[in-house]
Write a protein that holds these residues in place. Sequence first.
Motif, PDB file in Angstrom:
ATOM      1  N   PHE A 208       0.830  -1.209   0.000  1.00 34.36           N
ATOM      2  CA  PHE A 208       0.000   0.000   0.000  1.00 34.36           C
ATOM      3  C   PHE A 208       0.862   1.256   0.000  1.00 34.36           C
ATOM      4  O   PHE A 208       1.959   1.274   0.567  1.00 34.36           O
ATOM      5  CB  PHE A 208      -0.902   0.031   1.242  1.00 34.36           C
ATOM      6  N   ARG A 209       0.287   2.309  -0.592  1.00 32.63           N
ATOM      7  CA  ARG A 209       0.909   3.635  -0.600  1.00 32.63           C
ATOM      8  C   ARG A 209      -0.023   4.572   0.169  1.00 32.63           C
ATOM      9  O   ARG A 209      -1.238   4.587  -0.091  1.00 32.63           O
ATOM     10  CB  ARG A 209       1.011   4.086  -2.065  1.00 32.63           C
ATOM     11  N   THR A 210       0.516   5.340   1.114  1.00 34.09           N
ATOM     12  CA  THR A 210      -0.326   6.215   1.936  1.00 34.09           C
ATOM     13  C   THR A 210      -0.777   7.430   1.133  1.00 34.09           C
ATOM     14  O   THR A 210       0.048   8.147   0.574  1.00 34.09           O
ATOM     15  CB  THR A 210       0.459   6.682   3.189  1.00 34.09           C
ATOM     16  N   LEU A 211      -2.101   7.657   1.111  1.00 31.59           N
ATOM     17  CA  LEU A 211      -2.648   8.829   0.399  1.00 31.59           C
ATOM     18  C   LEU A 211      -3.147   9.890   1.373  1.00 31.59           C
ATOM     19  O   LEU A 211      -3.085  11.078   1.082  1.00 31.59           O
ATOM     20  CB  LEU A 211      -3.827   8.417  -0.488  1.00 31.59           C
ATOM     21  N   ALA A 212      -3.721   9.465   2.495  1.00 35.00           N
ATOM     22  CA  ALA A 212      -4.245  10.416   3.487  1.00 35.00           C
ATOM     23  C   ALA A 212      -3.940   9.888   4.870  1.00 35.00           C
ATOM     24  O   ALA A 212      -4.010   8.680   5.118  1.00 35.00           O
ATOM     25  CB  ALA A 212      -5.756  10.578   3.302  1.00 35.00           C
ATOM     26  N   TRP A 213      -3.613  10.803   5.777  1.00 35.85           N
ATOM     27  CA  TRP A 213      -3.165  10.413   7.121  1.00 35.85           C
ATOM     28  C   TRP A 213      -3.628  11.504   8.068  1.00 35.85           C
ATOM     29  O   TRP A 213      -3.224  12.656   7.909  1.00 35.85           O
ATOM     30  CB  TRP A 213      -1.634  10.317   7.111  1.00 35.85           C
ATOM     31  N   LEU A 265      -7.170   7.293  14.631  1.00 27.70           N
ATOM     32  CA  LEU A 265      -6.462   7.530  13.379  1.00 27.70           C
ATOM     33  C   LEU A 265      -7.380   7.283  12.186  1.00 27.70           C
ATOM     34  O   LEU A 265      -8.096   6.280  12.149  1.00 27.70           O
ATOM     35  CB  LEU A 265      -5.272   6.544  13.304  1.00 27.70           C
ATOM     36  N   THR A 266      -7.358   8.210  11.227  1.00 30.34           N
ATOM     37  CA  THR A 266      -8.026   8.014   9.935  1.00 30.34           C
ATOM     38  C   THR A 266      -6.933   7.987   8.873  1.00 30.34           C
ATOM     39  O   THR A 266      -6.064   8.866   8.870  1.00 30.34           O
ATOM     40  CB  THR A 266      -8.951   9.216   9.616  1.00 30.34           C
ATOM     41  N   ALA A 267      -7.000   7.023   7.961  1.00 38.00           N
ATOM     42  CA  ALA A 267      -6.012   7.005   6.880  1.00 38.00           C
ATOM     43  C   ALA A 267      -6.566   6.288   5.662  1.00 38.00           C
ATOM     44  O   ALA A 267      -7.451   5.436   5.783  1.00 38.00           O
ATOM     45  CB  ALA A 267      -4.719   6.332   7.347  1.00 38.00           C
ATOM     46  N   VAL A 268      -6.060   6.674   4.509  1.00 42.00           N
ATOM     47  CA  VAL A 268      -6.450   6.015   3.256  1.00 42.00           C
ATOM     48  C   VAL A 268      -5.178   5.631   2.498  1.00 42.00           C
ATOM     49  O   VAL A 268      -4.229   6.424   2.418  1.00 42.00           O
ATOM     50  CB  VAL A 268      -7.340   6.925   2.390  1.00 42.00           C
ATOM     51  N   PHE A 269      -5.197   4.410   1.971  1.00 40.06           N
ATOM     52  CA  PHE A 269      -4.045   3.866   1.246  1.00 40.06           C
ATOM     53  C   PHE A 269      -4.496   3.392  -0.131  1.00 40.06           C
ATOM     54  O   PHE A 269      -5.624   2.924  -0.287  1.00 40.06           O
ATOM     55  CB  PHE A 269      -3.456   2.667   2.009  1.00 40.06           C
TER      56      PHE A 269
END
Length: 276
Positions: A208-213, A265-269
């Motif tokens: 995965f590549r982190t898009l939002a953190w 934590l909210t994140a999108v990958f």
Amino acid sequence: MNDVLDGVRDHYRATGLTERLKTALAALGPEDQQLTPQQLAALDQFHTRGLPATAELAKLAGVTAGMSVLDVGSGVGGPARFLAATFGCQVTGVDLSEAFVGASRYLTERTGQSGQVSFEIASALELPFDAGRFDVVLLQHVAMNISDRTRLYREIRRVLKSRGMFAIFDVVRKDGEPHYPVPWARTPATSFLLTAAATRAAIEPAGFRTLAWHDDTEAAKTWFGQLFASGPPPSPNLGVVMGPDFAQLAANLGRNLMEGRVGVLTAVFEAASVNS
Ligand SMILES: C[S@@+](CC[C@H](N)C(=O)[O-])C[C@H]1O[C@@H](n2cnc3c(N)ncnc32)[C@H](O)[C@@H]1O
């Protein structure tokens, strides 16, 4: 490991849940009256900040009509029903708890969404789907129950299409031991919190590549502050699902947040393409 899964199942055993829901929902109207996902939000959005958190996460993940979405650890199905109603996507939920999946199917009949939303009993560590099946995978307040994060995130990557989105909304460890019981575990034996940094370090190598953190802790603290100030929640609420000690479980999560023991934590990958 099976001991752990059995412990988690036990925490969410919810014996007789569908019957309890039938009784509680009589307050909203007769059995043959269709309900909206919004009417159920106090009892079927089983995470901090309720429905707004699901709406924000779905938007961040770019959910749109026609997509195929998987909700891992779908609880009693509130996020899945909301996504399908709001975005016009197909949603599949999987959950370890037999009672929760039974309740999810019943509630989905009550909202008239059974053609668009379905649920299966399954472990997040062994998803019953072919590789590359989903456009988006959601994981909201579930990872805290899972010790084998490497396997969890690899399994999620496997069922996602290349360039598919993986959106998480998790409680994470901060400073010190949490007070128990909490909504996901009555004892530390079934609680596996990682720090935000360790969560990212477990997810990225799975492909995965982190898009939002985004650190959602302050918003969660504000929400709990308002919740406690406003007195008993409207009925029916998550107490129907988790039992009479739910108020204490929620209060401990609020206390853990206020004392800086845990965060949110909210994140999108994005799923890396298999060749990259
Ligand atoms: C706190 S609830 C959150 C439910 C839902 N995601 C929501 O936000 O409304 C955690 C859920 O994760 C499920 N769960 C925990 N460990 C799991 C696993 N290994 N596989 C599948 N589901 C799991 C539990 O049964 C429970 O329904």
